[in-house]
Write a protein that holds these residues in place. Structure first.
Motif, PDB file in Angstrom:
ATOM      1  N   THR A   1       0.956  -1.336  -0.145  1.00  0.00           N
ATOM      2  CA  THR A   1       0.039  -0.137   0.062  1.00  0.00           C
ATOM      3  C   THR A   1       0.926   1.207  -0.026  1.00  0.00           C
ATOM      4  O   THR A   1       1.997   1.244   0.102  1.00  0.00           O
ATOM      5  N   ASP A   2       0.257   2.319  -0.181  1.00  0.00           N
ATOM      6  CA  ASP A   2       1.011   3.768  -0.184  1.00  0.00           C
ATOM      7  C   ASP A   2       0.709   4.367   0.974  1.00  0.00           C
ATOM      8  O   ASP A   2       1.335   5.494   1.209  1.00  0.00           O
ATOM      9  N   SER A   3       0.544   3.568   2.110  1.00  0.00           N
ATOM     10  CA  SER A   3       0.453   4.431   3.524  1.00  0.00           C
ATOM     11  C   SER A   3       1.563   4.829   4.188  1.00  0.00           C
ATOM     12  O   SER A   3       1.557   5.790   4.647  1.00  0.00           O
TER      13      SER A   3
ATOM     14  N   THR B   1       2.663   8.154   1.286  1.00  0.00           N
ATOM     15  CA  THR B   1       1.795   9.409   1.305  1.00  0.00           C
ATOM     16  C   THR B   1       2.191  10.494   2.370  1.00  0.00           C
ATOM     17  O   THR B   1       2.007  11.599   1.833  1.00  0.00           O
TER      18      THR B   1
END
Length: 113
Positions: free
Chosen positions: A69-71, A74
């Protein structure tokens, strides 16, 4: 030594990539275990039947289902954009020139064509 290492990597990395792509595209097959169809790929002999243990199926599942994921990216991206915006907004509007020798005015003549 470093040049030898770079030459080895120039040959090894493309071979690794091509062998990985060949492994996941050329040897796709499926197994039915307890009514569940498991599709995966690895090199095997076409004519012979093969099977996997439960641990191997769990390993295949873990290797084939990686979720990224791009958590983590970000907040860093947001901080970088806000920092750039703050620099652009708050930068001074007047132009200041640096003088190489303080107290001495040294003007340059216009270029000759």
């Amino acid at each position: 030594m470093k040049q030898l290492y770079l030459n080895i990597m120039k040959c090894f990395l493309p071979v690794l990539f091509v062998s990985y792509m060949a492994g996941i595209t050329l040897f796709t097959h499926s197994h039915v275990v307890n009514g569940v169809t498991i599709v995966h790929s690895h090199p095997f002999k076409k004519g012979s039947q093969h099977s996997h243990t439960t641990v191997e199926f769990q390993l295949i599942h873990l290797l084939n289902h990686v979720l990224v994921t791009d958590s983590g990216i970000t907040p860093l991206f947001t901080a970088a954009v806000l920092t750039i915006l703050c620099i652009i907004i708050t930068r001074p509007r007047e132009v200041r020139y640096k003088v190489s020798c303080p107290g001495i005015i040294s003007l340059r003549a216009p270029p000759v064509v």
